[in-house]
Design a protein around this motif. Structure first.
Motif, PDB file in Angstrom:
ATOM      1  N   ALA A  10      58.713 -63.774   1.615  1.00  0.00           N
ATOM      2  CA  ALA A  10      58.257 -65.162   1.494  1.00  0.00           C
ATOM      3  C   ALA A  10      56.888 -65.349   2.155  1.00  0.00           C
ATOM      4  N   THR A  11      56.676 -64.677   3.275  1.00  0.00           N
ATOM      5  CA  THR A  11      55.393 -64.771   3.975  1.00  0.00           C
ATOM      6  C   THR A  11      54.264 -64.223   3.112  1.00  0.00           C
ATOM      7  N   TYR A  12      54.486 -63.048   2.512  1.00  0.00           N
ATOM      8  CA  TYR A  12      53.456 -62.466   1.651  1.00  0.00           C
ATOM      9  C   TYR A  12      53.226 -63.322   0.410  1.00  0.00           C
ATOM     10  N   ALA A  13      54.289 -63.874  -0.175  1.00  0.00           N
ATOM     11  CA  ALA A  13      54.131 -64.739  -1.349  1.00  0.00           C
ATOM     12  C   ALA A  13      53.264 -65.949  -0.997  1.00  0.00           C
ATOM     13  N   ALA A  17      49.547 -66.903  -2.455  1.00  0.00           N
ATOM     14  CA  ALA A  17      49.305 -68.207  -3.077  1.00  0.00           C
ATOM     15  C   ALA A  17      48.109 -68.907  -2.431  1.00  0.00           C
ATOM     16  N   LEU A  18      48.043 -68.859  -1.109  1.00  0.00           N
ATOM     17  CA  LEU A  18      46.902 -69.464  -0.408  1.00  0.00           C
ATOM     18  C   LEU A  18      45.596 -68.757  -0.776  1.00  0.00           C
ATOM     19  N   LYS A  25      38.619 -71.497  -6.009  1.00  0.00           N
ATOM     20  CA  LYS A  25      37.551 -72.442  -5.641  1.00  0.00           C
ATOM     21  C   LYS A  25      36.235 -71.724  -5.355  1.00  0.00           C
ATOM     22  N   GLY A  26      36.256 -70.384  -5.424  1.00  0.00           N
ATOM     23  CA  GLY A  26      35.050 -69.620  -5.122  1.00  0.00           C
ATOM     24  C   GLY A  26      34.884 -69.288  -3.654  1.00  0.00           C
ATOM     25  N   VAL A  27      35.923 -69.515  -2.871  1.00  0.00           N
ATOM     26  CA  VAL A  27      35.873 -69.249  -1.437  1.00  0.00           C
ATOM     27  C   VAL A  27      36.374 -67.829  -1.169  1.00  0.00           C
ATOM     28  N   PRO A  28      35.585 -66.999  -0.496  1.00  0.00           N
ATOM     29  CA  PRO A  28      36.060 -65.641  -0.186  1.00  0.00           C
ATOM     30  C   PRO A  28      37.206 -65.695   0.824  1.00  0.00           C
ATOM     31  N   VAL A  29      38.091 -64.714   0.761  1.00  0.00           N
ATOM     32  CA  VAL A  29      39.239 -64.676   1.671  1.00  0.00           C
ATOM     33  C   VAL A  29      39.378 -63.299   2.309  1.00  0.00           C
ATOM     34  N   ILE A  30      40.013 -63.296   3.460  1.00  0.00           N
ATOM     35  CA  ILE A  30      40.431 -62.074   4.136  1.00  0.00           C
ATOM     36  C   ILE A  30      41.931 -62.186   4.340  1.00  0.00           C
ATOM     37  N   LEU A  31      42.668 -61.215   3.834  1.00  0.00           N
ATOM     38  CA  LEU A  31      44.124 -61.185   4.000  1.00  0.00           C
ATOM     39  C   LEU A  31      44.424 -60.254   5.172  1.00  0.00           C
ATOM     40  N   ASP A  32      44.749 -60.824   6.312  1.00  0.00           N
ATOM     41  CA  ASP A  32      44.994 -60.048   7.526  1.00  0.00           C
ATOM     42  C   ASP A  32      46.493 -59.871   7.679  1.00  0.00           C
ATOM     43  N   THR A  37      54.110 -52.014   2.443  1.00  0.00           N
ATOM     44  CA  THR A  37      54.782 -51.516   1.243  1.00  0.00           C
ATOM     45  C   THR A  37      53.835 -51.516   0.047  1.00  0.00           C
ATOM     46  N   THR A  38      54.181 -50.706  -0.926  1.00  0.00           N
ATOM     47  CA  THR A  38      53.415 -50.664  -2.168  1.00  0.00           C
ATOM     48  C   THR A  38      53.431 -52.034  -2.830  1.00  0.00           C
ATOM     49  N   GLU A  39      54.574 -52.699  -2.807  1.00  0.00           N
ATOM     50  CA  GLU A  39      54.687 -54.029  -3.412  1.00  0.00           C
ATOM     51  C   GLU A  39      53.718 -55.020  -2.768  1.00  0.00           C
ATOM     52  N   GLN A  40      53.596 -54.970  -1.455  1.00  0.00           N
ATOM     53  CA  GLN A  40      52.676 -55.877  -0.757  1.00  0.00           C
ATOM     54  C   GLN A  40      51.224 -55.570  -1.131  1.00  0.00           C
ATOM     55  N   ARG A  41      50.869 -54.296  -1.177  1.00  0.00           N
ATOM     56  CA  ARG A  41      49.503 -53.925  -1.546  1.00  0.00           C
ATOM     57  C   ARG A  41      49.223 -54.274  -3.006  1.00  0.00           C
ATOM     58  N   ARG A  42      50.213 -54.076  -3.858  1.00  0.00           N
ATOM     59  CA  ARG A  42      50.062 -54.424  -5.270  1.00  0.00           C
ATOM     60  C   ARG A  42      49.864 -55.935  -5.426  1.00  0.00           C
ATOM     61  N   GLY A  43      50.536 -56.722  -4.606  1.00  0.00           N
ATOM     62  CA  GLY A  43      50.369 -58.175  -4.655  1.00  0.00           C
ATOM     63  C   GLY A  43      48.934 -58.591  -4.370  1.00  0.00           C
ATOM     64  N   ALA A  44      48.334 -57.979  -3.376  1.00  0.00           N
ATOM     65  CA  ALA A  44      46.932 -58.285  -3.054  1.00  0.00           C
ATOM     66  C   ALA A  44      46.015 -57.872  -4.200  1.00  0.00           C
ATOM     67  N   ALA A  45      46.275 -56.706  -4.772  1.00  0.00           N
ATOM     68  CA  ALA A  45      45.465 -56.225  -5.898  1.00  0.00           C
ATOM     69  C   ALA A  45      45.607 -57.143  -7.109  1.00  0.00           C
ATOM     70  N   THR A  46      46.804 -57.648  -7.332  1.00  0.00           N
ATOM     71  CA  THR A  46      47.053 -58.550  -8.460  1.00  0.00           C
ATOM     72  C   THR A  46      46.269 -59.853  -8.298  1.00  0.00           C
ATOM     73  N   VAL A  47      46.299 -60.406  -7.097  1.00  0.00           N
ATOM     74  CA  VAL A  47      45.540 -61.635  -6.836  1.00  0.00           C
ATOM     75  C   VAL A  47      44.057 -61.386  -7.075  1.00  0.00           C
TER      76      VAL A  47
END
Length: 108
Positions: A10-13, A17-18, A25-32, A37-47
């Motif tokens: 739920a935290t990663y989801a 989403a954030l 909006k064109g705002v750069p983000v850093i996901l800290d 897990t592969t699923e978590q890394r894949r989620g970032a890549a998907t976004v």
């Protein structure tokens, strides 16, 4: 607790989403986050792919003595509640991370 797999998912989801809302909006983000897990890394890549932005991964590593020292300080400051559960999980995670960098035979 906060280290329960459902809570982690739920935290990663929520993180994704954030991130996607800001990227839209064109705002750069850093996901800290740990992205263990592969699923978590894949989620970032998907976004990143959905928002047509590059994904840059920065990995920080420290030795076990440093981790133990930092966890002891957290335990002293916050009490032993959730912090006491962390060290075994960190050791497992470090082993899995090492396996991702080495041939699969190390993980048997």
């Amino acid at each position: 607790g906060i280290y329960d797999p459902a809570w982690t998912q739920a935290t990663y989801a929520h993180l994704f989403a954030l991130a996607e809302a800001q990227l839209a909006k064109g705002v750069p983000v850093i996901l800290d986050a740990a992205f263990l897990t592969t699923e978590q890394r894949r989620g970032a890549a998907t976004v990143a792919a959905r928002c047509d932005v590059p994904l840059v991964v920065v990995e920080t590593v420290c030795d076990e003595e440093t981790v133990a020292t930092r966890l002891a300080a957290r335990r002293a400051a916050a009490g032993a509640s959730e912090v006491s559960v962390v060290w075994p999980g960190i050791r497992r995670s470090r082993r899995r991370a090492a396996c991702r960098r080495r041939p699969p035979s190390c993980c048997r």
